[in-house]
Design a protein around this motif. Structure first.
Motif, PDB file in Angstrom:
ATOM      1  N   PRO A   1      -3.736   2.824  -2.824  1.00 17.76           N
ATOM      2  CA  PRO A   1      -4.314   3.659  -1.757  1.00 17.76           C
ATOM      3  C   PRO A   1      -5.308   4.673  -2.246  1.00 17.76           C
ATOM      4  O   PRO A   1      -5.451   4.971  -3.407  1.00 17.76           O
ATOM      5  CB  PRO A   1      -3.060   4.389  -1.378  1.00 17.76           C
ATOM      6  CG  PRO A   1      -2.159   4.414  -2.707  1.00 17.76           C
ATOM      7  CD  PRO A   1      -2.466   3.217  -3.104  1.00 17.76           C
TER       8      PRO A   1
ATOM      9  N   TRP B   1       0.044  11.205  -2.609  1.00 14.91           N
ATOM     10  CA  TRP B   1       0.689  10.145  -2.293  1.00 14.91           C
ATOM     11  C   TRP B   1       2.271  10.366  -2.892  1.00 14.91           C
ATOM     12  O   TRP B   1       3.325   9.976  -2.459  1.00 14.91           O
ATOM     13  CB  TRP B   1       0.186   8.764  -2.725  1.00 14.91           C
ATOM     14  CG  TRP B   1      -1.160   8.560  -2.287  1.00 14.91           C
ATOM     15  CD1 TRP B   1      -2.256   8.623  -3.215  1.00 14.91           C
ATOM     16  CD2 TRP B   1      -1.435   8.170  -1.178  1.00 14.91           C
ATOM     17  NE1 TRP B   1      -3.132   8.297  -2.263  1.00 14.91           N
ATOM     18  CE2 TRP B   1      -2.890   7.978  -1.146  1.00 14.91           C
ATOM     19  CE3 TRP B   1      -0.504   7.689  -0.186  1.00 14.91           C
ATOM     20  CZ2 TRP B   1      -3.503   7.783  -0.081  1.00 14.91           C
ATOM     21  CZ3 TRP B   1      -1.204   7.419   1.103  1.00 14.91           C
ATOM     22  CH2 TRP B   1      -2.831   7.452   1.105  1.00 14.91           C
TER      23      TRP B   1
ATOM     24  N   LEU C   1       5.555  10.558  -0.398  1.00 15.15           N
ATOM     25  CA  LEU C   1       6.000   8.909  -0.002  1.00 15.15           C
ATOM     26  C   LEU C   1       7.062   8.514  -0.820  1.00 15.15           C
ATOM     27  O   LEU C   1       7.484   8.763  -1.983  1.00 15.15           O
ATOM     28  CB  LEU C   1       4.913   7.938  -0.103  1.00 15.15           C
ATOM     29  CG  LEU C   1       3.651   8.288   0.912  1.00 15.15           C
ATOM     30  CD1 LEU C   1       2.613   7.278   0.783  1.00 15.15           C
ATOM     31  CD2 LEU C   1       4.232   8.209   2.442  1.00 15.15           C
TER      32      LEU C   1
ATOM     33  N   LEU D   1       3.129   3.251   6.582  1.00 15.64           N
ATOM     34  CA  LEU D   1       1.959   3.763   6.415  1.00 15.64           C
ATOM     35  C   LEU D   1       0.961   3.064   7.485  1.00 15.64           C
ATOM     36  O   LEU D   1       1.211   1.820   7.733  1.00 15.64           O
ATOM     37  CB  LEU D   1       1.353   3.244   5.082  1.00 15.64           C
ATOM     38  CG  LEU D   1       1.892   3.509   3.928  1.00 15.64           C
ATOM     39  CD1 LEU D   1       1.515   3.080   2.601  1.00 15.64           C
ATOM     40  CD2 LEU D   1       1.838   5.261   3.711  1.00 15.64           C
TER      41      LEU D   1
ATOM     42  N   THR E   1      -0.196  -1.992   9.772  1.00 13.63           N
ATOM     43  CA  THR E   1       0.919  -1.120   9.355  1.00 13.63           C
ATOM     44  C   THR E   1       1.476  -1.830   8.183  1.00 13.63           C
ATOM     45  O   THR E   1       1.619  -2.918   8.071  1.00 13.63           O
ATOM     46  CB  THR E   1       1.996  -0.792  10.340  1.00 13.63           C
ATOM     47  OG1 THR E   1       2.518  -2.160  10.807  1.00 13.63           O
ATOM     48  CG2 THR E   1       1.443   0.047  11.616  1.00 13.63           C
TER      49      THR E   1
END
Length: 54
Positions: free
Chosen positions: A7, A15, A18, A24, A35
């Motif tokens: 990412p 991040w 998460l 996402l 997604t």
């Protein structure tokens, strides 16, 4: 379908919130491209080629 992704931005503090199972939204512009679901986290180890970009 599955893929390994990195990412962006590459800073971990963006991040850390998460967890596996979190959804996402994937973007390559507008509209959203798809997604994904987080399945695991691994710590990236930079190689010499990626270090040349920093």
């Amino acid at each position: 379908m599955s893929a390994t992704v990195r990412p962006a931005p590459l800073t971990p503090e963006h991040w850390r919130h998460l967890a596996p199972g979190d959804p996402l939204t994937l973007h390559e512009g507008r509209p959203a491209a798809g997604t994904a679901t987080v399945i695991e986290f691994i710590q990236a180890v930079p190689d010499s080629a990626s270090l040349s970009y920093f």
